[in-house]
Enzyme design. Structure first.
Site, mmCIF file in Angstrom:
data_model
loop_
_atom_site.group_PDB
_atom_site.id
_atom_site.type_symbol
_atom_site.label_atom_id
_atom_site.label_comp_id
_atom_site.label_asym_id
_atom_site.label_seq_id
_atom_site.Cartn_x
_atom_site.Cartn_y
_atom_site.Cartn_z
ATOM 1 N N ARG A 469 39.673 48.424 52.692
ATOM 2 C CA ARG A 469 38.355 48.440 52.067
ATOM 3 C C ARG A 469 37.676 47.072 52.201
ATOM 4 N NH1 ARG A 469 41.323 49.148 46.364
ATOM 5 N NH2 ARG A 469 41.642 46.966 45.813
ATOM 6 N N ASP A 470 36.579 46.902 51.513
ATOM 7 C CA ASP A 470 35.844 45.636 51.577
ATOM 8 C C ASP A 470 36.508 44.611 50.661
ATOM 9 O OD1 ASP A 470 35.200 47.001 49.280
ATOM 10 O OD2 ASP A 470 33.113 46.348 49.255
ATOM 11 N N GLU A 471 37.720 44.196 51.062
ATOM 12 C CA GLU A 471 38.469 43.206 50.285
ATOM 13 C C GLU A 471 39.413 42.476 51.228
ATOM 14 O OE1 GLU A 471 40.574 43.074 45.884
ATOM 15 O OE2 GLU A 471 39.639 44.894 46.627
ATOM 16 N N ASP A 478 49.813 39.628 44.074
ATOM 17 C CA ASP A 478 50.589 40.584 44.861
ATOM 18 C C ASP A 478 51.774 39.906 45.542
ATOM 19 O OD1 ASP A 478 47.726 41.345 44.579
ATOM 20 O OD2 ASP A 478 48.389 43.192 45.523
ATOM 21 N N TRP A 530 49.033 35.629 38.542
ATOM 22 C CA TRP A 530 48.376 35.400 39.831
ATOM 23 C C TRP A 530 48.507 33.918 40.207
ATOM 24 C CZ3 TRP A 530 48.265 39.760 37.487
ATOM 25 C CH2 TRP A 530 47.888 40.907 38.152
ATOM 26 N N GLU A 743 48.243 51.487 45.583
ATOM 27 C CA GLU A 743 47.819 50.481 44.613
ATOM 28 C C GLU A 743 48.028 50.968 43.187
ATOM 29 O OE1 GLU A 743 43.888 47.701 43.758
ATOM 30 O OE2 GLU A 743 43.656 49.587 44.829
#
Length: 953
Positions: A469-471, A478, A530, A743
């Site tokens: 996708r747009d990422e 992750d 993160w 996901e």
């Protein structure tokens, strides 16, 4: 006793640093590693000797016989390499048994360009005006030069602002894709080194390159993204160096004498795809004799050459191709091609037709209602277009994009469509496979294979979250949880070391670590778990590769991160302020708010703060930094105490009362007393029971949950969790046909529709971090010392598995652990590589053995297992949970009787303390006597139960 003869040891796999290819390396003094192959049991190296030779075979330097067992990352013993210097190296070893090897095969090592002063080339860009609001035609750049007789070698050093494909005399240079890759370009820009000696001709030659937007100025980010984040002009840097037999060196470099034009690539974007018009090709543009008088000029572009670095990891390459599995027509009449595997790359096509005909390929991971499921792609078009030039068969594949897909919609195909005309090209960083896992349960094996494919798709130059996708960004959370799994499956040392250098470069001035690296978000987000990738990833690499230099290189970054969190937490040492992702994608979180899980954000943030402080202190100890060791280990102790006071009751219940909270408490050492650990373990088991043995954790809890259960003796429960097939679970996506990890636990709903949340990917490896547990605990193969210098073999059989095995190519050679049950015996097979040892614990008896290298087998009587009792109305949930297929049949019967009451029935039955039987659990269901009679009939007829199960498919 006469021992069998053994062959002499062989020194093999000599390499420098973590480089599979030692051409153009950036280290002046690269450390050296080798393995020894021998069939001598318990072989241990006693000494080694290294030689350095020139290209003519003359010995330049050699070490004396060095009496050490060290064979991994041995310090460079010769004079440092200067730019362009070539050496050939070899090693020989001696064993403690008196054995000796011959010299190893030669390893060629060649330095790259180590200083900015080594570059005479300058970045050049076409001298034309572009529309920077949208993708532009790909520039073509070229020059010519002469080669005289006596050429000995030729090296091309090349990089770009954007992505490039270098061309020489009509052929591609090398097989790398999307070079120079994606780094924090303002701080680090890779260049590549190619040996092009064989591609040159005496006389005139042509050197060229084509450029694409790539990550440099292409669209990046979600919500539509932004363009031109690093710069507005694409540019090429190339330096070709020719060495002749008379010792002279000649260079051809990028300068203002080059020429520029455009060709058939009319637009290229990583998210949207590539548009190619074959009618606009300029045949021969990259060959000598081509007339470029109509081309435009170029101009030089200022760029700091001190940012240039040699690669640490392998490049992106074509890895394999897949043929179409099937083709069908969708309800709307579209042609859909299924390649049978969710993958990352593109489609190569062979097509014939009239000039001007355009073939359009649109990509997606799943189908919905029989059509291409494009909603999860958000603003990414994921579409390639090829316009034919006509005149015969045409072969084409894109250059400057990639897609995550299983399905392709084909529009505009001339004539009848032949599925053999398309093949999927799998593309990712060319990492060396190092680890494998097998077991007796096909669904678990497929889960592991899905994890491998998910890693492959998301390790494209850097560790991304998703590839479709747009990422497609380097999300820190992750890889923070997945790094141990990644380091087992593939050699990721150089790959992740490069990414960690970007993390340190993009770290904020106050020490905060942005949630994506490279940092391309308009406003950086800093959050626990993160940002803790700053400490977790270096530590994981140290544990798996035994390389303290990784800790040394990252120590300042690790320290700045922990100090940042300490500043945010303040005197309380509780990080309760700021935005947090929390236990991201807890299955209880609503589709539109993935952070709204069951675990309080402060619990997650403070737990990670304690663990990062501890890892920093341990790293300081390894590096001999005594002051920092004391400071941060004491800080970790203080944070644990603060956590305990704020979030843990004296008896061991943790606020939030979630599986993730207890997993964090148990695995991060946050519980102060043994009584608290015991209570937390009991509550964790009860939560699992109450949840029907379904997963109830998100990104934070999932990597820890099975280890936490095993730590409190709940091995049975860990296997129940692993082998659950209903949603949410690891195996639910497998039962739905998934070929990569999703996901969300429910990225696709049981009815085949896509999760309504905006954020839904079908290739996201984070939840696949459970593979680390499969390797270490189920198969029982783990490092007892960093880098596997000593192995820990301690399998944990359980559940329905009758065999499981893992093998891993350690820095010393292949190790394996495999167990099976056969003929009333438990059998454990272990392989220990030379120059290492292992501690082996037999799960059936608890016996512990210390063994050296070689193959070892243990056989022990298998403990008799009582057959599962027949399920009746007097059975409790604890009886039924051990026979999940029967339980599903019971649920089917209850649902058929009263669908609106089945969930209430489940909750009541599963949450009972263990004394409630099935008959009592039916209380509250209408006409329960009738239902009880139906269940009694079904359960009393075991063959009928089997038929029902077979009918379920």
């Amino acid at each position: 006793m006469t021992l069998p003869p053994t062959s002499p040891p062989r020194a093999v796999h000599l390499r420098a640093e973590h480089h599979p290819d030692c051409l153009g390396i950036g280290e002046p003094s690269p450390r050296l590693s080798w393995r020894t192959e021998t069939d001598t049991p318990a072989w241990v190296q006693a000494a080694f000797q290294l030689q350095s030779l020139n290209t003519s075979g003359q010995v330049l330097e050699e070490t004396p016989r060095t009496e050490r067992a060290e064979s991994v990352l041995v310090a460079w013993p010769f004079a440092p390499l200067v730019s362009r210097e070539q050496r050939r190296l070899r090693v020989r070893v001696w064993g403690q048994d008196g054995s000796a090897s011959a010299w190893s095969e030669l390893l060629s090592v060649e330095a790259g360009l180590h200083t900015p002063g080594d570059w005479q080339a300058r970045f050049i860009t076409p001298d034309w005006t572009e529309d920077l609001t949208r993708p532009q035609p790909a520039p073509l750049l070229r020059t010519t030069f002469s080669v005289r007789p006596g050429l000995v070698s030729a090296r091309l050093y090349v990089s770009a602002l954007g992505v490039y494909e270098a061309r020489l005399n009509g052929a591609r240079v090398g097989d790398q894709l999307l070079s120079p890759g994606w780094t924090s370009y303002h701080h680090r820009l890779r260049y590549q080194t190619f040996d092009v000696t064989e591609q040159l001709l005496e006389g005139e030659n042509a050197l060229g390159a084509m450029l694409g937007d790539g990550w440099y100025r292409g669209r990046l980010g979600f919500g539509g993204g932004r363009r031109n984040l690093y710069g507005e002009r694409l540019a090429l840097l190339a330096q070709l160096e020719l060495t002749y037999d008379d010792g002279t060196l000649e260079r051809t470099v990028t300068d203002d004498r080059w020429r520029a034009s455009t060709g058939a690539i009319r637009a290229s974007d990583l998210y949207d795809g590539e548009t190619y018009d074959a009618r606009l090709e300029q045949p021969g543009w990259d060959t000598r004799g081509f007339d470029d008088r109509h081309w435009t000029g170029v101009r030089t572009l200022d760029h700091d050459l001190s940012t240039l670095v040699a690669p640490d990891g392998p490049p992106v390459r074509r890895i394999q191709t897949l043929a179409a599995l099937s083709v069908h027509t969708s309800p709307s009449g579209r042609t859909l091609v299924d390649f049978g595997q969710n993958l990352v790359g593109w489609v190569r096509l062979r097509v014939s037709g009239e000039a001007g005909q355009t073939v359009t390929l649109r990509h997606a991971e799943v189908l919905e209602d029989g059509e291409l499921g494009t909603r999860p792609l958000r603003f990414a078009a994921c579409t390639d277009q090829y316009t034919l030039k006509g005149g015969g068969e045409e072969l084409w594949e894109p250059r400057f994009t990639f897609h995550g897909f299983r399905y392709v919609q084909v529009d505009g195909w001339p004539g009848s469509f032949d599925p053999a005309a398309l093949e999927a090209v799998v593309v990712h960083s060319d990492l060396e496979r190092r680890g494998w896992f097998e077991c007796s349960e096909p669904l678990v094996e497929r889960l592991h294979e899905n994890i491998v494919w998910g890693m492959r798709g998301n390790f494209l130059d850097l560790p991304t979250d998703c590839p479709q996708r747009d990422e497609r960004l380097g999300w820190t959370g992750d890889i923070g949880v997945f790094a141990p799994t990644a380091a087992f499956l593939y050699d990721t040392a150089g790959f992740l070391r490069s990414w960690l250098a970007d993390l340190a470069a993009d770290q904020l001035p106050d020490g905060g670590v942005p949630c994506v690296v490279p940092q391309v978000l308009e406003t950086p987000i800093v959050a626990a778990a993160w940002g803790d990738a700053a400490t977790f990833v270096p530590w994981a690499l140290y544990q798996r590769y035994g390389d303290p230099d990784i800790l040394a290189a990252q120590f300042s970054s690790m320290q700045r991160w922990v100090d940042y969190v300490a500043g945010r937490a303040g005197p309380s040492l509780l990080w309760t302020q700021d935005f947090q992702f929390g236990d991201w994608l807890d299955p209880a979180a609503p589709p539109d708010n993935a952070a709204a899980g069951r675990t309080q954000p402060g619990v997650v943030a403070t737990a990670y703060f304690a663990r990062s402080a501890e890892l920093l202190g341990l790293s300081a100890d390894i590096l001999g930094r005594a002051e920092e060791r004391g400071t941060y280990l004491n800080l970790a102790s203080d944070i644990r105490a603060a956590f305990n006071r704020e979030y843990v009751t004296p008896s061991g219940q943790i606020i939030s009362d979630s599986a993730t909270a207890y997993a964090l408490g148990l695995e991060f050492g946050l519980l102060g007393t043994e009584g608290q650990r015991q209570k937390s373990g009991e509550r964790l088991k009860m939560l699992l029971r109450e949840n029907g043995d379904h997963i109830s954790t998100g990104f934070v809890g999932t990597p820890l949950i099975c280890d936490a259960l095993c730590a409190v003796g709940a091995v049975r429960e860990a296997y129940l969790l692993l082998t659950q097939e209903e949603c949410p679970s690891w195996l639910y996506p497998v039962t739905m046909g998934a070929t990569t990890v999703w996901e969300r636990w429910d990225s696709m709903l049981p009815d085949g529709s896509i999760n309504p949340g905006e954020m839904t990917s079908f290739n996201h490896y984070a939840l696949g971090a459970v593979a680390d547990w499969l390797h270490r605990r189920v198969a029982g193969l783990a490092p007892a010392e960093p880098g596997y210098r000593r192995l820990e073999i301690r399998p944990l059989p359980g559940g329905p598995l009758t065999h499981a095995s893992a093998r891993h190519v350690t820095p010393y050679g292949e190790a394996s652990s495999g167990w099976r049950t056969e003929n009333g015996e438990f059998v454990l097979d272990v392989q220990v590589p030379p120059n290492t040892s292992a501690r082996v614990t037999l799960p059936t008896t608890g016996e512990v053995f210390e063994v050296g290298s070689g193959v070892h087998v243990w056989r022990r009587p298998q403990a008799s297992v009582a057959p599962a009792p027949p399920i009746t109305l007097d059975s409790t949930y604890d009886d039924l949970r051990l026979q999940p297929q029967v339980y599903r049949t019971v649920l089917d019967v209850v649902e058929a009787h009263s669908a609106e009451h089945v969930q209430a029935f489940r909750r009541a039955f599963q949450s009972a303390s263990g004394t409630m039987n099935l008959r009592r659990a039916l209380f509250g269901v209408p006409l329960r006597d009738k239902l009880a009679r139906t269940l009694e009939t079904v359960l009393g007829d075991q063959p009928k139960v089997r038929v029902l199960l077979e009918d379920r498919g």
